[in-house]
Design an enzyme around this catalytic site. Structure first.
Site, short mmCIF file in Angstrom:
data_model
loop_
_atom_site.label_atom_id
_atom_site.label_comp_id
_atom_site.label_asym_id
_atom_site.label_seq_id
_atom_site.Cartn_x
_atom_site.Cartn_y
_atom_site.Cartn_z
N ARG A 81 12.85 -73.71 8.36
CA ARG A 81 12.35 -72.82 7.11
C ARG A 81 11.25 -71.74 7.60
O ARG A 81 10.53 -72.18 8.58
CB ARG A 81 11.43 -73.64 6.18
CG ARG A 81 11.11 -73.09 4.88
CD ARG A 81 12.24 -72.63 4.28
NE ARG A 81 11.58 -72.21 2.74
CZ ARG A 81 12.57 -71.55 1.56
NH1 ARG A 81 13.97 -71.21 1.94
NH2 ARG A 81 12.27 -71.54 0.48
N THR B 18 21.74 -66.32 0.05
CA THR B 18 21.74 -67.46 1.06
C THR B 18 23.35 -67.87 1.35
O THR B 18 24.19 -67.13 0.53
CB THR B 18 21.15 -68.79 0.16
OG1 THR B 18 19.82 -68.40 -0.22
CG2 THR B 18 21.00 -70.08 0.93
N ASN C 233 16.63 -65.12 1.80
CA ASN C 233 16.29 -65.24 0.28
C ASN C 233 17.16 -64.42 -0.34
O ASN C 233 18.35 -64.55 -0.23
CB ASN C 233 14.83 -64.87 0.04
CG ASN C 233 14.18 -65.56 -1.20
OD1 ASN C 233 15.00 -66.40 -1.86
ND2 ASN C 233 13.14 -65.19 -1.67
N SER D 53 15.23 -74.52 -2.65
CA SER D 53 15.99 -75.42 -3.22
C SER D 53 17.36 -75.67 -2.50
O SER D 53 18.20 -76.28 -3.00
CB SER D 53 16.66 -74.80 -4.55
OG SER D 53 15.63 -74.45 -5.50
N GLY E 142 22.46 -69.95 -4.17
CA GLY E 142 22.11 -69.83 -5.57
C GLY E 142 20.60 -70.25 -5.90
O GLY E 142 20.53 -70.37 -7.15
N GLY E 143 19.82 -70.13 -5.03
CA GLY E 143 18.47 -70.37 -5.47
C GLY E 143 18.29 -71.78 -6.14
O GLY E 143 19.01 -72.67 -5.75
N1 GLY Z 1 15.51 -68.85 -0.91
C1 GLY Z 1 16.21 -69.68 -1.70
C2 GLY Z 1 15.88 -71.08 -1.57
O1 GLY Z 1 15.37 -71.43 -0.20
O2 GLY Z 1 15.86 -71.94 -2.39
#
Ligand code: GLY
Length: 566
Positions: A100, A377, A397, A449, A469-470
């Site tokens: 990350r 994503t 993102n 997420s 999909g966030g």
């Molecule tokens: N950027 C979307 C996530 O990491 O959930």
């Protein structure tokens, strides 16, 4: 005239693409040896070639990720971050590598707050170099290669370099993303140079050839010189200089000190299936498991997929999980995330007991724990002939991330800083509200997420799931799994079936097209607010038949991917 035609073709093809999701599902892909399922065809085929030429699932994952940087650069790439779950057959263990992005070391909780007004300054966390965290994907790929890879590093990058150099024809999905993000991209000369024909104010469109020579040069260097070149060399210096010139926050020591981290997977159980998923700094694994375990006592298959009772139970469990998310979840290296409490059986039983079978409930906030608390994503799933499995979700993102291409290198920088709560209570791009646990801090990883997930049954490799999909990633992975295990769908039907989503705030069930209107009426009668909308996410799933060993793959009909097996 040319411009109008370009727009028309893109919009018509988009309409076709969207409606495709709700025609009957094709048969799942099937294979006996290995498979790569990804949301972009060329990258899936490159991964498959690695498997066929003797590489293992990890080699195929690196080759696929490098190719996606070229063919689906709007979603993921070396300028972003990723989470990787690996099931290694020899040790019979699931491993987690966290690549990350990290907040700049000079960041603090008020990074995006106007000192005079106390208000968040709009756009700083979403567009431009100010939105970028330290990229993590190169470090994560190197870590998995050193540990498990068998093919030479350079071999894994060669197809991606060739693709960037000679170009590829822009797909409908890519063209649509370019159009949606046009106004952001056009602001930055280095991005305009890559994504717009010379002198044009409209980006390249469907069917145009996208050649990315600078990106080819970048990938060639990464291939020849390794990941140290990325974090600790004249490349890193030039990147940081560019960021500083444009008032961003990344410094040399952000790059030099970045490390991908190994973590313990979240483990849960549903109807005898062992589920392994992503721990914090993702919220994905915890909430997929929380929701499944709250649902387990209900006979969902009696009500059926897409029925109002099933959707009611999904919404009720989802909103409880998302209320917890907004309060308890953050980077475990910076805040104490009560993982055990959130997955405690008594806690989940109590949460379930507050649900009513025929009536929507209003959730004020997170539950009280025992003792205490784009579709962007991309995801791909891989299995090799030895049963090794990789679930990798990767992101910059939102579409095209910060919209900034690093000049001379063709690399899009992420805007992952927007996944922090820029101020407690202020919603981010996805409408998610967070608390102190996800406040910005120096070197902290923003809450995610992303939910790459691996499933074992009786200790045997069984499933690999994930999606972009966030926040909808969590509910997409959940429903794909339920569609197979609870509702008996094949893997292709499972990824295609219309989905629902509830994230506590706003207190609305989002429902895809394809769920009949009488179901919506029943949900409203139970007191739910419902909002029927377009499609979302892009699930990429592999499922292995336990009796025959047949590998089946489903690539979401909402996008233009491929389940490529042999
Ligand atoms: N950027 C979307 C996530 O990491 O959930």
């Amino acid at each position: 005239m040319q411009t109008t035609i370009k727009l028309l073709i893109t919009f018509v093809s988009t309409a076709l693409l969207t409606s495709q999701a709700f025609t009957a599902s094709p048969k799942p892909a099937a294979a006996n040896n290995g498979m790569v399922v990804a949301s972009e065809k060329i990258a899936a085929e490159i991964g498959l070639e690695q498997l066929k030429s003797g590489g293992n699932a990890i080699d195929a994952a690196i080759a696929t990720a490098a190719a996606l940087n070229v063919t689906e650069g709007y979603s993921s790439g070396m300028g972003g971050g990723c989470f990787v779950l690996v099931y290694w057959a020899e040790t019979d263990e699931v491993y987690v590598i966290d690549g990350r992005e990290r907040a700049p070391l000079k960041a603090d909780r008020d990074l995006y707050v106007d000192k005079n007004t106390g208000e968040v300054i709009g756009g700083l966390s979403t567009t431009g170099v100010t939105a970028a965290g330290t990229p993590g994907q190169p470090a994560a790929l190197e870590k998995i290669h050193k540990r498990w890879g068998s093919s030479p590093w350079a071999e894994l990058f060669a197809p991606a370099i060739a693709l960037a150099d000679t170009g590829f024809d822009i797909s409908r999905t890519y063209a649509l993303r370019l159009l949606y993000t046009r106004e952001k991209l056009i602001q930055f000369p280095s991005s305009r140079e890559v994504f717009f024909p010379p002198g044009d104010t409209l980006p390249y469109g469907f069917g145009d050839r996208l050649i990315q020579n600078d990106l080819a040069g970048f990938l060639q260097n990464l291939s020849d010189k390794g990941v140290d070149w990325f974090y600790n060399s004249d490349f890193a210096d030039k990147l940081v200089d560019f960021v500083k010139q444009n008032n961003g926050y990344l410094q040399e020591n952000d790059m030099q000190s970045y490390e991908a981290v190994e973590r313990q997977p979240i483990h849960g159980n549903f109807r005898g299936y062992d589920i392994y998923s992503m721990p914090p700094p993702s919220s994905g694994g915890i909430h997929v498991v929380q929701i499944l375990e709250m649902l387990e006592p209900f006979n969902l298959s009696y009500w059926g997929a897409g029925s109002s009772e099933t959707i009611h139970l999904l919404a009720e469990t989802m909103k409880r999980a998302f209320a917890d998310r907004s309060f308890y979840l953050g980077d475990p290296d910076h805040v104490d995330v009560p993982i055990a409490g959130l997955l405690d059986q008594d806690y989940l039983d109590r949460q379930r007991s507050t649900m009513k079978p025929y009536q929507a409930s209003t959730i004020q906030g997170h539950g009280k724990l025992p003792g205490s608390e784009s579709s962007q994503t991309t995801h791909f799933s891989i299995i090799d002939k030895d049963g090794n499995m990789v679930a990798m979700t990767s992101t910059i993102n939102t579409s095209f991330g910060s919209a900034v291409v690093v000049p001379g290198w063709g690399l899009l920088l992420n805007n992952q800083m927007d996944d922090f709560s820029t101020q407690p209570g202020v919603p981010n791009y996805y409408g998610l509200v967070g608390s102190e646990a996800n406040a910005i801090d120096a070197g902290k990883r923003p809450l995610s997420s992303m939910s790459p997930t691996i499933v074992l049954k009786d200790g045997k490799p069984t499933g690999i799931l994930g999606s972009p999909g966030g926040p909808r990633i969590i509910t997409t992975v959940l429903q794909t799994f339920l569609n197979i295990v609870e509702f008996g769908m094949d893997v292709q039907e499972a990824v295609d079936f219309p989905r629902v989503h509830h994230q506590w705030k706003p207190d609305v069930i989002f429902i895809e097209q394809g769920i009949p209107v009488d179901v919506l009426a029943n949900l409203m009668a139970k007191g739910h607010e419902v909002y029927q909308t377009g499609t979302w996410s892009s699930a990429q799933c592999i499922w292995v038949d336990q009796d025959s060993g047949l590998i089946t793959g489903g690539t979401d009909s909402r996008s233009e991917g491929k389940a490529a097996g042999y």
